[in-house]
Write an enzyme that holds these catalytic residues in place. Structure first.
Site: not given
Length: 260
Positions: A23-24, A26, A72, A151, A164, A166-167
């Protein structure tokens, strides 16, 4: 760097280092890619959407072009192939930053089994398999640093995205277990938990004046976080400056979860 709060320190050991980010191209990931480029690192990243324009801009602004491979991250064979290609092209990966995630809002009632599995795949599963893929090279090189993005949402007990959070909690457990298993190989594994960072996606989808003010009221530091605020912490965790730090969760949130 867009929205740069201050100049970041230079970590000499990152110059020439082989760095891989998911994900580098954006949001926070783009700020991290730029931060590593400005350290003189060799930077590669994956994401689904085309990042050619971003790479062009980075080359113009930093004098170095990141290696972008479309991928992906939920396609584990494709992710493994991308990691192998990066290692072949810029040397064994010394720093892995697992940052790709998707914080879609959802209620418990609407979650299907398929949605749950997709949420875990994009927010947790690929972290494990990326780490699994780079660890042999890190062992052979005598060490490395893995940084897993989490997070503060799960620490706050936030509602509105239970799959989310939980992850996110699982990422913390994964980080601690890998740190314990591979510490003898001098592989450090840490988590980084940002607060509410005002990326373009956040501003487009969820930021309201009242909502932002309510969050700022909970912060000790009364400024909204921007992607550049996360860069310094990641560079620190990637460098030998944090050589005896592992299994930890570094929180950059303006002072929300520590103070309640």
């Amino acid at each position: 760097m867009t929205d740069t709060p201050a100049a970041h320190p230079v970590f000499p050991d990152l110059k020439g280092a082989s760095v891989f980010l998911s994900g580098g191209g954006s949001g926070i990931g783009a700020a991290l890619t730029e931060g590593f480029l400005r350290q003189g690192a060799q930077v590669a990243f994956v994401q689904r959407s085309d990042a050619t324009a971003f790479c062009d801009r980075m080359e113009a602004e930093t004098g170095a072009r990141p290696l972008f491979l479309p991928c992906d991250v939920t396609d584990i064979p494709a992710l493994r192939q991308a990691l192998a290609e990066v290692a072949e092209r810029q040397g064994p990966i010394q720093v892995l930053v697992n940052a790709a995630a998707h914080d879609d809002r959802h209620t418990t009632a609407e979650v299907t089994e398929d949605y749950w599995d997709r949420a875990q795949a994009v927010n947790l599963k690929h972290y494990f398999f990326a780490a699994q893929a780079v660890i042999p090279g890190m062992k052979a090189a005598g060490g490395g640093s893995i940084i897993n993005f989490s997070s503060i949402s799960y620490m706050m007990g936030n509602a509105g995205y239970p799959a989310y959070t939980t992850a996110n909690s699982g990422i913390n457990g994964l980080t601690r277990s890998l740190a314990r298993e591979f510490g003898p190989d001098r592989i450090r594994v840490n988590a980084l938990a940002p607060g509410w960072v005002l990326t373009e996606r956040q501003k487009d989808l969820w930021v309201t004046e009242d909502g932002l003010q309510a969050h700022l009221d909970r912060q000790c530091l009364k400024e909204a976080l921007v992607p550049a605020d996360i860069v310094g912490g990641v560079l620190f965790l990637a460098s030998e400056a944090s050589r005896m730090m592992t299994g930890q969760a570094l929180v950059i949130d303006g002072g929300v979860v520590v103070t309640g």
